[in-house]
Every structure is written in C-alpha cells, then in structure tokens.
Write a protein that holds these residues in place. Structure first.
Motif, PDB file in Angstrom:
ATOM      1  N   HIS A 184      -5.861  10.065   5.213  1.00  0.00           N
ATOM      2  CA  HIS A 184      -4.677  10.690   4.594  1.00  0.00           C
ATOM      3  C   HIS A 184      -4.868  10.837   3.083  1.00  0.00           C
ATOM      4  CE1 HIS A 184      -0.422  11.396   3.590  1.00  0.00           C
ATOM      5  NE2 HIS A 184      -0.573  10.452   2.673  1.00  0.00           N
ATOM      6  N   THR A 185      -5.417   9.821   2.443  1.00  0.00           N
ATOM      7  CA  THR A 185      -5.575   9.899   0.983  1.00  0.00           C
ATOM      8  C   THR A 185      -6.572  10.981   0.577  1.00  0.00           C
ATOM      9  OG1 THR A 185      -7.350   8.230   0.826  1.00  0.00           O
ATOM     10  CG2 THR A 185      -5.059   7.426   0.799  1.00  0.00           C
ATOM     11  N   TRP A 200       0.828  -1.207   0.000  1.00  0.00           N
ATOM     12  CA  TRP A 200       0.000   0.000   0.000  1.00  0.00           C
ATOM     13  C   TRP A 200       0.864   1.260   0.000  1.00  0.00           C
ATOM     14  CZ3 TRP A 200      -4.548   0.404  -1.783  1.00  0.00           C
ATOM     15  CH2 TRP A 200      -5.486  -0.613  -1.644  1.00  0.00           C
ATOM     16  N   ASP A 201       2.021   1.208   0.653  1.00  0.00           N
ATOM     17  CA  ASP A 201       2.940   2.353   0.591  1.00  0.00           C
ATOM     18  C   ASP A 201       3.398   2.586  -0.839  1.00  0.00           C
ATOM     19  OD1 ASP A 201       2.778   2.981   3.244  1.00  0.00           O
ATOM     20  OD2 ASP A 201       4.680   2.041   3.819  1.00  0.00           O
ATOM     21  N   THR A 221      -6.618   5.967   9.624  1.00  0.00           N
ATOM     22  CA  THR A 221      -5.759   7.130   9.393  1.00  0.00           C
ATOM     23  C   THR A 221      -5.249   7.145   7.956  1.00  0.00           C
ATOM     24  OG1 THR A 221      -5.088   7.128  11.726  1.00  0.00           O
ATOM     25  CG2 THR A 221      -3.667   8.311  10.176  1.00  0.00           C
ATOM     26  N   TRP A 222      -4.901   5.973   7.426  1.00  0.00           N
ATOM     27  CA  TRP A 222      -4.418   5.873   6.045  1.00  0.00           C
ATOM     28  C   TRP A 222      -5.505   6.332   5.078  1.00  0.00           C
ATOM     29  CZ3 TRP A 222      -5.269   3.827   1.286  1.00  0.00           C
ATOM     30  CH2 TRP A 222      -4.163   3.657   0.431  1.00  0.00           C
ATOM     31  N   PHE A 277      -3.223  -3.975   7.480  1.00  0.00           N
ATOM     32  CA  PHE A 277      -2.490  -3.376   8.599  1.00  0.00           C
ATOM     33  C   PHE A 277      -2.352  -4.338   9.774  1.00  0.00           C
ATOM     34  CE2 PHE A 277      -3.037   0.498   6.254  1.00  0.00           C
ATOM     35  CZ  PHE A 277      -1.982   1.309   6.656  1.00  0.00           C
ATOM     36  N   GLY A 289       0.272  -4.690   3.626  1.00  0.00           N
ATOM     37  CA  GLY A 289       0.403  -3.612   4.588  1.00  0.00           C
ATOM     38  C   GLY A 289       1.754  -3.676   5.268  1.00  0.00           C
ATOM     39  N   LEU A 308      -8.311  -2.886   4.124  1.00  0.00           N
ATOM     40  CA  LEU A 308      -7.168  -2.147   4.657  1.00  0.00           C
ATOM     41  C   LEU A 308      -6.861  -2.567   6.097  1.00  0.00           C
ATOM     42  CD1 LEU A 308      -8.137   1.246   3.068  1.00  0.00           C
ATOM     43  CD2 LEU A 308      -5.983   0.036   2.646  1.00  0.00           C
ATOM     44  N   LEU A 329       0.590   4.121  -2.815  1.00  0.00           N
ATOM     45  CA  LEU A 329       0.455   5.530  -2.429  1.00  0.00           C
ATOM     46  C   LEU A 329       1.490   6.394  -3.152  1.00  0.00           C
ATOM     47  CD1 LEU A 329      -1.523   6.873  -0.397  1.00  0.00           C
ATOM     48  CD2 LEU A 329       0.369   6.898   1.233  1.00  0.00           C
ATOM     49  N   GLN A 376      -4.803   2.762  12.536  1.00  0.00           N
ATOM     50  CA  GLN A 376      -3.840   3.033  11.458  1.00  0.00           C
ATOM     51  C   GLN A 376      -4.516   2.921  10.087  1.00  0.00           C
ATOM     52  OE1 GLN A 376      -0.271   0.589  11.810  1.00  0.00           O
ATOM     53  NE2 GLN A 376      -0.281   0.892  14.025  1.00  0.00           N
ATOM     54  N   ALA A 377      -5.351   1.904   9.906  1.00  0.00           N
ATOM     55  CA  ALA A 377      -6.056   1.751   8.637  1.00  0.00           C
ATOM     56  C   ALA A 377      -6.968   2.947   8.381  1.00  0.00           C
ATOM     57  CB  ALA A 377      -6.865   0.453   8.640  1.00  0.00           C
TER      58      ALA A 377
END
Length: 428
Positions: free
Chosen positions: A246-247, A178-179, A242-243, A219, A307, A215, A182, A239-240
């Motif tokens: 973020h997008t 996923w990083d 938050t990701w 994670f 993840g 997601l 992104l 964390q999922a």
C-alpha cells in the motif's frame, strides 16, 4: 544476516564517565569473571565482525582489560566482514581455528544441530532470565538449550524527521501506531515537504526480512507456527505484506527502496530526503554527526509503532558470543565471554551498542549519554520477534525474500506470495 555494517564511527564515551560506571554498576550475577588461575598460559583465538558500535578499538580495549585481570590468558582477536562470518565459523569447525566466535541470531539452530558450537545451558546463572532484557534473553536459544551469550541487543527503530512532522501539525504521539505514521506521512507528502516520506531496506536481502518481520510482529503475527513451520501466509502475515505494498502504491514509499540496504536508508535520512525509516540503533549517532548528516538535531528515534493488535515487537538482530565445540579451553572461553558481556564492562561502551542488562536502562549515569536512544531502547528491546529458528534458515530466508519482492513489485498478490513462500520453504 546479510546486514552491512555502519560506515562511520560513533560518539565515544568519556574516560571519566567510563571509570565512574565501571565502579558503580557491578552486580553479583553480571560481574566479570575472576582472574585466570591456571598455571599454564592459555591463548584464545576469538572471531569478531568489523562494525561500528563495537569497533575494533573498543573490543581491543576490552581485551586489554580482560588480559590485565587474567594474566594467564592471552586473547588473539580476528575481525572479518559480516558477509564472511558465517562461512568462517563453519570452516573453523574442522580446522580448530577459533575458540570464541560472534554468532548471529539466525544461526543457533544450524550451528547447534551440526555440533559447531557448545551447549552452555548449564553455565547460565538462573538470575540472568530476570536480569537480561526480555527480548534478548532467548537470542541464542534452540530447543530450550543455550548456545551463547548475547553480546549486545539490537533491533530496528522508527527514525523520523522532527521538522517535517512538526510542519504538518503532528507530534510524537501521532507516531505511536503504524496507522498514525501512515497518516502523518500522507500529510507530509501532500505538503510537498518531501516526495516520498518513507525509505526502506527492501532490496532482496536479509534487510528485507528484518523490515517485514518488524511489521509482521506489529500486526500480531509470527514467522513460524508452534511446529516450527513457516507461517507467513497467516492473516497477520498477509496484512503486513499488504500494508507494505500500500505504501508503494500510494507514493508514500520511495520506489528506490526496492534497491536500498540500511546504509542507503541512512543516507536518505541524512540528506533530508525521507521523513521516516526503520533502521538499527547505531545509525542514530551517524545522523547526529555534522560530517555525515544534514539533519543534525532534527532526527527523533522511537520504538517500532503499534499495529492493530497493540503489539510492537522489534526484530531481533542481536549477536551472541559462542564457544566452538572443538575448543580445547571452554572454561577460559567462558571467562572471556562473561567478561565481555558483563554489566560493568558493557556500561563502559554504550555509544552505538547498548547493554543487555535491564537495570542499565534506569541508571541515570548510563542513560544520560543518549537519553532519546535509551528511552526508545527500553521499550524496543523488551519484546523482539525472532526470525525462523530453523536449521535451513538460509534457504527459508531466500524463498521469503523472493516472494516478498514479488508482492511488492505486483507480480503476485500478497496472499499468493505468502502462500508460495510457505510452499517453497516446506519443500526447499
């Protein structure tokens, strides 16, 4: 699951290939049930859902074959929209309207606890645990008992626009995490190839739970703790969330995703308005149809990316065939179910819905029909995260939808939203 059905038909399997597959792929543990031998004719009423993949025509064809092999059994199919399927099954528990029903993965806990569907654990061959795909086998399981047989595996996959990815010098390998996705999405946005690289199914509906769950699994999280209580306020769950937020904040996700369901996401991809999306397997054929897509030949499909923990489970969207507890013909019901889910029969109908049997994914005669989809599916179906297996699933899902939406809209922090979801689920 408030998942709408796909709107268009998929590529049909040729008659010659179907005949070849049927003759070549039977196995002792997955072969169709033997012909009915009862002296008295039996009529079974079966409830299915209207959808592409396993269309009415395909199901009718399967039933025709079954009746030819079982001359004392007649099957009367009924097809309803997904949104009415749950309530139709519940109503049938008192009306004795159906013998066999199609049940979503989120309902075994409710239907089993209420005695609506039959426990078929003792009918399960021991070999199925090894022969079925790992992420599929437990679909109809509740408290170590089985209440149906998976009809066909289903999860969401990563769809990507090959031309956009290549235009920024990226490759399929860059989409393994996923990083990585992104990072490629940011490059696509910076190159102004598309305004918003991501399109998601984030309307407050079951589709949102599915995207979040995919997601969450990546994670390293789970929906529930060992006691069965909702646990999305874990560090992985936050964390999922938050990701996802973020997008949106960074302009990588289309803000219209907050109103999108899966068909809207498919349309954004088909019109070349998105570089990435998560969607069900049936949409792959839609995106290759020139009558519906402007990106034919430009769309790739991959299993969900890894993840930070290396996990990459799909979200389990599998439907199962179950026997109503009030059916007067459980043995004949089981004959029908095992026929429809048998490997030879499933291998005949792989356009849009794939088999539940592991060995089908290494059979060139089967995988040649859609090599990209089968390659992604072999990994995607191997491990799938289950949504909460709780009796009050609808109320838990509604609470979680509302709090995920609150986090995405910025009304609450991801941590507060997930805490509130857990609190609501425990008191709802």
């Amino acid at each position: 699951m408030r998942r709408r059905t796909v709107l268009s038909s998929l590529i049909a399997v040729t008659t010659l290939l179907a005949a070849t597959v049927l003759g070549a792929c039977s196995s002792p543990s997955t072969s169709p049930a033997p012909p009915g031998t009862g002296l008295q004719p039996v009529a079974l009423n079966a409830l299915f859902v209207k959808q592409t993949g396993f269309t009415q025509d395909k199901i009718s064809s399967m039933i025709f074959q079954f009746e030819a092999d079982n001359p004392t059994i007649t099957v009367n199919p009924t097809f309803v929209d997904y949104d009415t399927l749950h309530d139709t099954i519940v109503a049938s528990a008192s009306k004795e309207a159906y013998d066999v029903v199609l049940m979503d993965v989120i309902w075994p806990a409710e239907f089993a606890s209420k005695g609506i569907v039959l426990d078929v654990t003792d009918r399960y061959p021991a070999s199925w645990e090894q022969d079925m795909l790992g992420g599929v086998y437990t679909t109809a399981q509740f408290k170590d008992r089985f209440y149906g047989v998976p009809r066909g595996p289903s999860t969401k996959f990563l769809y990507y626009n090959k031309d956009m990815v290549a235009a920024v010098g990226a490759t399929e390998a860059d989409l393994n995490t996923w990083d990585g996705v992104l990072g490629v999405a940011q490059k696509i946005k910076d190159a102004k190839l598309v305004q918003y690289p991501f399109a998601w199914s984030w309307s407050p509906a079951e589709a949102l739970i599915c995207d979040y769950g995919q997601l969450l699994g990546a994670f390293g999280g789970q929906f529930t703790d060992p006691s069965g209580a909702l646990a999305v306020n874990s560090s992985e769950g936050v964390q999922a969330m938050t990701w996802m937020k973020h997008t949106l904040d960074n302009g990588l996700s289309n803000p219209a995703s907050m109103t999108f369901l899966e068909e809207d996401v498919e349309n954004a991809m088909a019109q070349g308005q998105a570089a990435f999306s998560l969607n069900w397997e049936a949409f792959f054929a839609v995106l290759q149809d020139p009558a519906q897509s402007k990106v034919v030949g430009k769309i790739g499909i991959l299993p969900t990316p890894e993840g930070p923990t290396g996990a990459r489970p799909g979200i389990n969207g599998t439907l199962t065939l179950a026997i109503m507890a009030n059916s007067a013909h459980p043995d004949q019901d089981w004959q029908l179910i095992t026929y429809l889910t048998s490997q030879p029969v499933q291998n005949q109908y792989t356009s849009g819905w794939l088999p539940i049997w592991k060995s089908s994914y290494t059979d060139p005669a089967i995988t040649a029909q859609s090599p990209e989809l089968f390659a992604a599916a072999e990994t995607g179906y191997a491990d799938m995260i289950l949504r909460p297996t709780v009796e009050n699933y609808d109320s838990v899902s509604t609470a979680l939808q509302a709090e995920i939406e609150n986090a995405l809209l910025g009304n609450k922090t991801p941590g507060q939203a997930m805490n509130d979801a857990v609190q609501e689920a425990s008191t709802g």
